[in-house]
Design an enzyme around this catalytic site. Structure first.
Site, short mmCIF file in Angstrom:
data_model
loop_
_atom_site.label_atom_id
_atom_site.label_comp_id
_atom_site.label_asym_id
_atom_site.label_seq_id
_atom_site.Cartn_x
_atom_site.Cartn_y
_atom_site.Cartn_z
CG HIS A 1 -0.12 -0.13 2.71
ND1 HIS A 1 0.25 1.11 3.20
CD2 HIS A 1 0.05 -1.07 3.31
CE1 HIS A 1 0.76 0.64 4.31
NE2 HIS A 1 0.79 -0.62 4.35
CG ASP A 2 -0.48 4.06 1.42
OD1 ASP A 2 -1.16 4.92 0.80
OD2 ASP A 2 -0.62 3.54 2.29
N GLY B 1 5.28 -1.12 2.59
CA GLY B 1 4.28 0.20 2.32
C GLY B 1 5.11 1.36 2.41
#
Length: 259
Positions: free
Chosen positions: A121-122, A139
């Site tokens: 994520h991100d 992440g």
């Protein structure tokens, strides 16, 4: 519709250009948007709020847009955004972003991402990169343009890898890697500059020599880091190939660079 295999399961709310090809048993969710010329192999899954650009090649068993592997995620409509002309091989996993991050995971254009790679994520991945098999990003990782990650490279959360950098096989990247530099080792350490990558991308011998001198300034001249950084930024004012260091220093993480 002749480009979509009859066994594919596509939510009627999904937005696919009429030229998109979809293989057998692939599943595409209702929040997906897929651009012209993109080809998706069999048994792939595209879910979540996922936007995929044009002329991408997505191979079988890829999983794109699944929820982030983050216990803080509570179902928010975070996104995965993929640009144009990317090759995404078998068993890759790209997750959406989180509201505690930037809200999306982003991939640029013309990337070559091999089998079993993971983007958490991100993450933000630039353009023209190569991720060899099993390279994985935790992440909030940022990867610049023209970066090459060797097979089984692991990048720790929040790290930044600058443009044209390269990692060796099984590198464990726990700090930032400056542009053009190479990183190697289980706990990655500096290993020279990516001179071959620079040559392949049209850099002159003089430009490569200038980058090599930056490497010496950081690691071989026994200077305090802030003094070395100031020297590099001063040279970047007149040497275009060093301009990327300014951006790197402005956006690097709090982890510091590999030493």
């Amino acid at each position: 519709m002749t480009l979509i295999h009859p066994t594919a399961v596509i939510d009627p709310k999904a937005e696919l250009d009429s030229s998109v090809k979809v293989g057998a048993y692939t599943v595409i969710g209702g929040n997906a948007q897929i651009g012209a010329g993109t080809e998706i192999g069999p048994h792939a899954v595209i879910e979540g709020h996922t936007v995929i650009g044009e002329n991408n090649r997505i191979f079988q068993f890829a999983s794109l847009g699944a929820q982030p592997q983050d216990k803080k995620w509570k179902g928010e409509p975070t996104r995965l955004i993929i640009g144009n002309g990317n090759t995404i091989r078998e068993f890759t996993t790209f997750n959406t972003g989180t509201v505690t991050g930037i809200g999306e995971t982003r991939v640029g254009d013309d990337n070559w991402i091999m089998a079993y790679c993971h983007l958490a994520h991100d993450c933000v991945v630039g353009s023209h990169t190569i991720f060899a098999n099993n390279a994985s990003l935790a992440g909030h990782v940022t990867i610049g343009d023209y970066v090459v990650l060797g097979g089984y490279t692991l990048v720790f959360q929040f790290c930044t890898i600058g443009n044209y950098a390269m990692t060796a096989f099984s590198a464990g990247v726990h700090k930032d890697v400056p542009p053009y530099f190479m990183a190697a080792g289980y706990r990655a350490e500096p290993a020279g500059i990516n001179s071959e990558g620079m040559r392949r991308n049209g850099f002159t011998a003089e430009q490569i020599a200038n980058v090599k001198d930056v490497y010496k300034t950081v690691y071989l001249r026994d200077l305090p880091f802030e003094e070395a950084k100031a020297d590099i930024l001063k040279r970047a004012e007149t040497l275009p190939e060093l301009a990327v260091f300014k951006e790197f220093f402005e956006h690097s993480s709090s982890r510091g660079i590999i030493r």
